[in-house]
Enzyme design. Structure first.
Site, PDB file in Angstrom:
ATOM      1  N   HIS A  81       0.814  -1.222   0.000  1.00  0.00           N
ATOM      2  CA  HIS A  81       0.000   0.000   0.000  1.00  0.00           C
ATOM      3  C   HIS A  81       0.845   1.268   0.000  1.00  0.00           C
ATOM      4  O   HIS A  81       1.946   1.314   0.553  1.00  0.00           O
ATOM      5  CB  HIS A  81      -1.040  -0.007   1.119  1.00  0.00           C
ATOM      6  CG  HIS A  81      -0.517  -0.118   2.519  1.00  0.00           C
ATOM      7  ND1 HIS A  81      -0.161   0.982   3.275  1.00  0.00           N
ATOM      8  CD2 HIS A  81      -0.331  -1.192   3.328  1.00  0.00           C
ATOM      9  CE1 HIS A  81       0.216   0.580   4.481  1.00  0.00           C
ATOM     10  NE2 HIS A  81       0.136  -0.733   4.542  1.00  0.00           N
ATOM     11  N   ASP A  83      -0.057   4.320   1.223  1.00  0.00           N
ATOM     12  CA  ASP A  83      -0.207   5.252   2.345  1.00  0.00           C
ATOM     13  C   ASP A  83       0.530   4.777   3.589  1.00  0.00           C
ATOM     14  O   ASP A  83       0.867   3.603   3.729  1.00  0.00           O
ATOM     15  CB  ASP A  83      -1.688   5.476   2.669  1.00  0.00           C
ATOM     16  CG  ASP A  83      -2.390   4.218   3.156  1.00  0.00           C
ATOM     17  OD1 ASP A  83      -2.121   3.132   2.604  1.00  0.00           O
ATOM     18  OD2 ASP A  83      -3.212   4.317   4.086  1.00  0.00           O
ATOM     19  N   ASP A 144       5.876   0.584   7.063  1.00  0.00           N
ATOM     20  CA  ASP A 144       4.528   0.071   6.828  1.00  0.00           C
ATOM     21  C   ASP A 144       3.822   1.062   5.904  1.00  0.00           C
ATOM     22  O   ASP A 144       3.295   2.059   6.368  1.00  0.00           O
ATOM     23  CB  ASP A 144       3.792  -0.073   8.162  1.00  0.00           C
ATOM     24  CG  ASP A 144       2.365  -0.573   8.023  1.00  0.00           C
ATOM     25  OD1 ASP A 144       1.990  -0.996   6.917  1.00  0.00           O
ATOM     26  OD2 ASP A 144       1.627  -0.514   9.020  1.00  0.00           O
ATOM     27  N   GLU A 178      -4.916   2.114   2.717  1.00  0.00           N
ATOM     28  CA  GLU A 178      -5.027   0.859   3.482  1.00  0.00           C
ATOM     29  C   GLU A 178      -5.126   1.124   4.972  1.00  0.00           C
ATOM     30  O   GLU A 178      -5.858   0.444   5.692  1.00  0.00           O
ATOM     31  CB  GLU A 178      -3.810  -0.035   3.179  1.00  0.00           C
ATOM     32  CG  GLU A 178      -3.889  -1.432   3.777  1.00  0.00           C
ATOM     33  CD  GLU A 178      -3.297  -1.565   5.176  1.00  0.00           C
ATOM     34  OE1 GLU A 178      -3.423  -2.647   5.773  1.00  0.00           O
ATOM     35  OE2 GLU A 178      -2.713  -0.580   5.690  1.00  0.00           O
ATOM     36  N   ASP A 201       3.205  -6.939   3.597  1.00  0.00           N
ATOM     37  CA  ASP A 201       2.761  -5.936   4.574  1.00  0.00           C
ATOM     38  C   ASP A 201       2.899  -6.468   6.002  1.00  0.00           C
ATOM     39  O   ASP A 201       2.173  -6.052   6.898  1.00  0.00           O
ATOM     40  CB  ASP A 201       1.297  -5.561   4.269  1.00  0.00           C
ATOM     41  CG  ASP A 201       0.834  -4.313   5.011  1.00  0.00           C
ATOM     42  OD1 ASP A 201       1.700  -3.538   5.483  1.00  0.00           O
ATOM     43  OD2 ASP A 201      -0.389  -4.120   5.137  1.00  0.00           O
ATOM     44  N   HIS A 383       4.129   2.593  13.031  1.00  0.00           N
ATOM     45  CA  HIS A 383       3.205   3.694  13.339  1.00  0.00           C
ATOM     46  C   HIS A 383       3.733   4.669  14.394  1.00  0.00           C
ATOM     47  O   HIS A 383       2.942   5.409  14.975  1.00  0.00           O
ATOM     48  CB  HIS A 383       1.816   3.178  13.793  1.00  0.00           C
ATOM     49  CG  HIS A 383       1.105   2.359  12.768  1.00  0.00           C
ATOM     50  ND1 HIS A 383      -0.232   2.021  12.875  1.00  0.00           N
ATOM     51  CD2 HIS A 383       1.522   1.812  11.604  1.00  0.00           C
ATOM     52  CE1 HIS A 383      -0.585   1.292  11.826  1.00  0.00           C
ATOM     53  NE2 HIS A 383       0.475   1.156  11.047  1.00  0.00           N
TER      54      HIS A 383
END
Length: 412
Positions: A81, A83, A144, A178, A201, A383
């Site tokens: 992904h 994003d 990620d 995503e 992922d 994150h």
């Protein structure tokens, strides 16, 4: 340029592009950075030598590596992904490369006293001797899923330059949004044309995942009544306190910080507001479909109780399902998991099969007719500012992609 150098060059360039998605946006993709990144990848896929390279109006990038065999091999896909997560800032990412990492604490930012320590992250010393890439302590890294995306690019480049490795037709796709659960919303499975696919992922070395959460999101708006605090008795209704009260009714031990393995949770992702109005956003997760429904009913019941206590307008709930456990759709085509498992074993990688405590595009794609397990990428601590990735593990992920493609051709 060897694999490792190409991985570092591409990855450090890609993470500098701000592609955070935006939950509050109704455009597709939700942010312009994803369009910018998609356009760059279209050019680079063409440069590598892939064909049928497209980017549609919704920002979905697709491309083909044509077969170099006469065998009738199923078309397989690899996805990542575009994003990055919304949990922490992804603007002005400054990746830091640490070659031959010594396994000890790394000061990410001296000024802000941000230190990546083995005490807080016990897996850190296991990367001793690796080249790892960290943040500078002020942003997330974006491994990620730019690690997975980079690995797909590098693997396709390698296969084109090594035609002695026989493979069937391979489709590649890079999807937007995503991280906010909208990745496959506009994904054209028919146009993609693969029998099945793999998302790149995952996390640490060996990760092979084909069970995911059942997932929902819940937006709560708490409406209060603001008056002067000096004359507030029997008049004021504090919206922020309503939000606190709602949260107090949820089981304390059923939060991400207290759960693991197959345990589900309620997670307060954000809370902001004042006396007049407060907004809270929760995500609800469970592997078991029945328990998942119970969790959603629990939220609805708490809202109902608070409405009876404070009035119908005091709490407004918007709740929607995001994706479901993909296991149900993977089991009938179990051979796609077996091939990935065997590919890892042949590369001396010990497969680590565990449920995804999160979601991938594969969760939804599996229900759209494209069974899609998930494979490791080499990232840790996603994150946040302590996110990092091992380039050595990224190299292993590239080898797994190549080996999966080779095995499908061999077994055809």
């Amino acid at each position: 340029m060897n694999l490792k150098q190409e991985l570092i060059e591409r990855f450090t360039r890609y993470v500098k592009i701000d592609t955070q998605s935006n939950e509050d946006s109704h455009t597709v993709p939700t942010t312009p950075g994803q369009i910018e990144f998609g356009k760059l990848l279209v050019e680079e896929l063409k440069e590598i030598g892939l064909t049928e390279v497209t980017m549609d109006d919704n920002g979905y990038v697709m491309a083909t590596l044509p077969a170099n065999t006469d065998k009738d091999v199923p078309v397989i896909g690899f996805l990542a992904h575009l994003d990055t997560a919304t949990d922490f800032t992804g603007k002005n990412v400054k990746p830091q490369i640490h070659e031959n990492f010594d396994g000890n604490a790394i000061t990410l930012n001296e000024e802000l006293n941000v230190v990546l320590t083995p005490e807080q992250f016990p897996e850190l010393p296991s990367y001793k001797g690796h080249t790892i890439i960290t943040t500078d302590g002020t942003t997330l890294l974006g491994a990620d899923d730019k690690a997975g995306l980079t690995e797909i690019m590098v693997a396709m480049n390698y296969l084109i330059h090594n035609p002695q490795i026989k493979h069937g037709k391979i489709r590649v796709a890079f999807t937007p949004d995503e991280e906010i659960g909208r990745g496959p919303a506009h994904f054209d499975v028919e146009a993609f044309g693969a029998s099945f696919a793999y998302t790149m992922d995952g996390g640490p070395l060996g990760g092979l995942e084909y069970e995911s959460f059942n997932a929902a999101g819940a937006k709560l708006t708490f409406n209060g009544t603001n008056t002067h605090p000096g004359t507030a008795k029997n008049k004021m209704r504090n919206a922020t306190k309503l939000a606190m009260e709602f949260n107090s009714y949820l089981p304390v031990e059923e939060a991400p910080e207290y759960t693991e393995g197959y345990e589900g949770f309620y997670h307060l992702l954000s809370l902001n507001g004042d006396v007049e109005q407060s907004k809270a956003y929760y995500i609800i997760r469970d592997f078991d479909r029945e328990n998942f429904e119970v969790r959603k009913h629990n939220v609805e019941n708490i809202v109902k109780q608070m409405q009876e206590k404070y009035g119908q307008d005091a709490v407004v709930l918007e709740m929607n399902d995001q994706y479901y456990n993909m296991l149900e759709k993977i089991e009938p085509v179990r051979e796609i998991v077996d091939i990935a498992y065997e590919a890892m074993k042949s590369l001396n990688i010990e497969p680590n099969i565990h449920p995804i405590r999160g979601g991938t595009d594969g969760s939804q794609l599996s229900y759209m007719g494209l069974p899609t397990p998930n494979i490791f990428t080499g990232g840790e601590n996603y994150h946040g500012k302590f996110e990092y990735v091992s380039v050595d593990v990224m190299e292993k992920a590239v080898q797994v992609i190549i080996e999966i493609a080779r095995r499908f051709e061999e077994q055809a």
